[in-house]
Design an enzyme around this catalytic site. Structure first.
Site, short mmCIF file in Angstrom:
data_model
loop_
_atom_site.label_atom_id
_atom_site.label_comp_id
_atom_site.label_asym_id
_atom_site.label_seq_id
_atom_site.Cartn_x
_atom_site.Cartn_y
_atom_site.Cartn_z
N LYS A 1 16.15 22.15 -9.60
CA LYS A 1 15.29 20.89 -10.12
C LYS A 1 16.07 19.84 -10.85
O LYS A 1 16.97 20.60 -11.76
CB LYS A 1 14.07 21.32 -10.95
CG LYS A 1 13.09 21.98 -10.02
CD LYS A 1 11.99 21.08 -9.50
CE LYS A 1 11.04 20.62 -10.64
NZ LYS A 1 9.77 20.14 -10.14
N HIS B 1 0.77 -1.39 0.05
CA HIS B 1 -0.04 0.03 -0.03
C HIS B 1 1.02 1.22 0.23
O HIS B 1 0.46 2.39 0.47
CB HIS B 1 -0.99 0.05 1.29
CG HIS B 1 -1.56 -1.03 1.47
ND1 HIS B 1 -2.91 -1.42 0.78
CD2 HIS B 1 -1.36 -2.25 2.16
CE1 HIS B 1 -3.33 -2.77 1.35
NE2 HIS B 1 -2.35 -3.24 2.18
N SER C 1 15.07 22.42 -14.76
CA SER C 1 13.96 23.11 -15.12
C SER C 1 14.41 24.58 -15.63
O SER C 1 15.55 24.99 -15.06
CB SER C 1 13.12 23.32 -13.89
OG SER C 1 12.45 24.75 -13.84
#
Ligand code: ARG
Length: 467
Positions: free
Chosen positions: A293, A166, A287
């Site tokens: 990033k 999960h 980015s």
């Protein structure tokens, strides 16, 4: 366009005898497949050479005509390969483009090539040859991906990480074990590829339009010449069957689904929050506005390719459903789906292989995460069963109380004191701390296929011996 009373220039040269007029422009556009089936030129020419050679062997055409045909076809092969061939949409498809050029090159002998053959068995042959070759390529690419995972698994047989269910921390596992899960998945894909190659290893040529032919052909000769195990056994099925294309698409879809799960894990693992892996510069992008990033674009695109690959499977299944036997022109819509899937799958496997090989594994981050979230709770319960003789259900309950206490105190299980644990169950001794570490937890899982490094190494050796 002509006046409709005599055969005009634009009427088709292959069936012009029956037609007074050429097709409407829209008819030509919807009918033509040359825009995409020119990809089959090498298979088409190989098939025609095998067919002509067999025809001569059987005395159906003369050796002289056969030599002219083979020579002409070889010329066309080099013309197309070197980009010197002019494809014509009026000539509809690759088969008629090649045949028309052959007539220009060698004259009337070209007209004998289509004896005892139809475009129906011809296209079935060309496309089957193409798909078979593509699967052979896929098999090699999957082997390279599996090898990349085996290397990472070997390197990280002892590296602990949290195992998830999960996407919640479940039990500690090793990164090597996690890698080997993908080896199993891509190993199954590879065996599906091998089975599919075996399935489709039958030669369609000689089924003719659908009923076979009265000419004394020998389909075993062409089958052998084209590298097939044997000829297909039913001429009607042969020209109406596209199972080989559907199998390719089904295999591609399952494999793409595996790739997208891996892609998703890489996306998650490479976030600063997880920080389990660092992608190489070669497989990430920056980015234009945020200097910090590093984006996992390759993984995201692999995840997305699954969409078009699955779409192609559904598209061709839908084309084929409800088609009466034998050939219908609907089936011309089979190729673009397969070509697009093949290209997407190749790219996705190659990008994944590169990412898996290049990414940096941050073992410290994995280990820290493995130890948090009460990942060794099952080990505590198992210890209570083994050492204190509790039934597992009771041990589960006691452990649950220990987890609740740790949670309340904001600490890990191993950070509870012996007194605190004994207050929950009197039989707990300080030996329990031996099983609460993540290393002890993974080392103890020695069941066949389990996460213990000793087991994982056995599985790696098994796969290395297979290939
Ligand atoms: N271009 C056709 C296809 O890909 C070739 C077979 C055409 N056969 C026919 N009877 N019209 O399916």
């Amino acid at each position: 366009m002509g006046d409709g009373t005599s055969e005009t220039k634009s009427s088709n040269q292959m069936w012009g005898g029956r037609f007074a007029q050429g097709p409407d422009a829209i008819m030509e556009e919807i009918n033509a497949s040359i825009g995409f089936d020119k990809k089959l030129f090498a298979q088409d020419i190989r098939g025609s050479i095998a067919h002509a050679t067999m025809l001569a062997h059987q005395g159906i055409i003369s050796a002289e005509d056969k030599d002219k045909i083979v020579h002409g076809l070889s010329t066309i092969l080099s013309e197309i390969s070197s980009g010197q061939f002019e494809f014509s949409r009026q000539l509809e498809d690759i088969h008629m483009n090649v045949e028309a050029r052959l007539a220009t090159l060698i004259g009337p002998a070209a007209g004998r090539l289509h004896t005892a053959r139809s475009r129906n068995d011809q296209v079935a042959l060309d496309f089957r040859l193409w798909v078979k070759e593509e699967l052979q390529k896929t098999e090699k690419m999957l082997t390279a991906l599996i090898a990349a995972f085996l290397d990472r698994a070997e390197e990280h047989a002892e590296t602990v990480m949290p195992g998830f269910t999960h996407l919640q921390t479940a039990q500690p596992v090793t990164f090597g074990h996690h890698c080997m899960a993908y080896v199993e998945m891509f190993g199954r894909d590879r065996s599906r590829v091998r089975h599919a190659i075996e399935h489709m290893d039958e030669s369609p040529i000689g089924a003719a339009a659908l009923a076979g032919t009265g000419f004394p052909i020998d389909r075993h000769i062409t089958a052998k010449a084209l590298g097939f195990r044997e000829p297909t056994r039913n001429s009607i099925d042969t020209v109406s069957d596209r199972d080989f294309a559907l199998e390719f698409l089904a295999i591609a879809s399952i494999c793409a689904t595996h790739l997208s799960r891996l892609a998703e894990e890489i996306v998650i693992w490479s976030t600063p929050q997880f920080g389990f892996v660092r992608l190489s510069d070669a497989f990430s992008t920056g980015s234009s506005i945020m200097p910090q990033k590093k984006n996992p674009d390759a993984a995201e695109l692999v995840r997305a390719k699954t969409g078009r690959i699955n779409g192609s499977l559904i598209a061709l299944l839908t084309v084929m459903k409800g088609l009466p036997l034998a050939y219908s022109k609907d089936m011309q819509e089979d190729k673009e789906q397969v070509f697009d899937s093949a290209e997407s799958l190749e790219l996705a496997i190659a990008a994944m292989t590169g990412m898996v090989r290049d990414m940096t594994i941050r073992a410290d981050r994995m280990k820290a995460a493995a130890g948090s979230g009460y990942s060794t709770a099952t080990d505590l319960a198992d210890w209570l069963v083994r050492e204190a003789g509790l039934p597992f259900r009771d041990a589960h309950h006691v452990t649950g109380r220990a987890v609740a206490l740790a949670e309340q105190k904001g600490c890990e299980l191993a950070e509870l004191s012996l007194e605190e644990l004994q207050a929950i169950h009197a039989d707990i001794t300080d030996k329990v701390f031996d099983v609460l570490t993540v290393e002890a937890s993974v080392a103890s899982r020695t069941s066949f296929g389990g996460t213990a490094p000793s087991e994982v190494k056995k599985q790696i050796a098994w796969w290395r011996g297979r290939n």
